[in-house]
Scaffold this active site. Structure first.
Site, short mmCIF file in Angstrom:
data_model
loop_
_atom_site.label_atom_id
_atom_site.label_comp_id
_atom_site.label_asym_id
_atom_site.label_seq_id
_atom_site.Cartn_x
_atom_site.Cartn_y
_atom_site.Cartn_z
N GLU A 52 74.60 -46.52 67.13
CA GLU A 52 73.75 -45.63 67.94
C GLU A 52 73.35 -46.31 69.25
OE1 GLU A 52 72.29 -45.14 63.59
OE2 GLU A 52 73.24 -46.69 64.81
N CYS A 75 68.75 -46.89 61.53
CA CYS A 75 67.84 -47.90 61.01
C CYS A 75 66.40 -47.62 61.42
CB CYS A 75 68.27 -49.31 61.43
SG CYS A 75 68.17 -49.67 63.18
N CYS A 85 67.30 -48.14 65.72
CA CYS A 85 68.14 -47.03 66.18
C CYS A 85 67.40 -45.70 66.11
CB CYS A 85 69.45 -46.99 65.40
SG CYS A 85 70.53 -48.39 65.80
#
Length: 147
Positions: A52, A75, A85
């Site tokens: 990401e 995450c 992320c």
């Protein structure tokens, strides 16, 4: 359906990195605006950058109104203390996140979902989960047990 097509592309990106991202799992991310792919990436060699993070960097971290397709739950926290992320997706202006598998880490599971939904993003999970879960089997096997 375009959701399946974009997730299949994210899985292909992650598959290409399999075995190269340890200690992190291989993850793919495809960012779509108005049905068109505008950025895509996979977890980098050695586990950094996260998928990401790399995809958003292609957009100068501006992704207002887009949909992100990710093979693993974004995450919720980073071991090095940087932006997770899920936080990056929120701050970039992504409006919808579709991910295949939940993060199985005892330290991060569901933190990403919580952050994104509390920020107002539409979050959907489970699309092509069986295909994506194959990519994280080694990661799951080596997860530490939370004390």
């Amino acid at each position: 359906m375009s959701d399946s097509r974009h997730m299949a592309r994210a899985i292909a990106l992650a598959t290409a990195q399999q075995g190269r991202t340890v200690p992190n799992p291989p993850v793919g991310c495809v960012i779509v605006s108005d049905g068109m792919v505008i950025a895509e990436a996979a977890t980098g060699d050695g586990g950094r950058p996260h998928a990401e993070e790399a995809a958003l960097a292609q957009l100068d971290n501006r992704a207002e109104g887009t949909t992100a397709y990710v093979t693993l739950e974004p995450c919720g926290e980073r071991s090095h203390g940087g932006l997770s992320c899920s936080q990056r997706l929120v701050e970039a202006g992504v409006s919808r996140v579709v991910f295949a598998c939940h993060d199985p880490s005892p330290y991060a599971s569901h933190l990403g979902i919580t952050r994104m939904t509390e920020a107002g993003l539409a979050v959907e999970t489970g699309l092509m989960a069986a295909e994506a879960s194959v990519l994280i089997k080694d990661f799951v096997r080596n997860l530490p047990v939370k004390p």
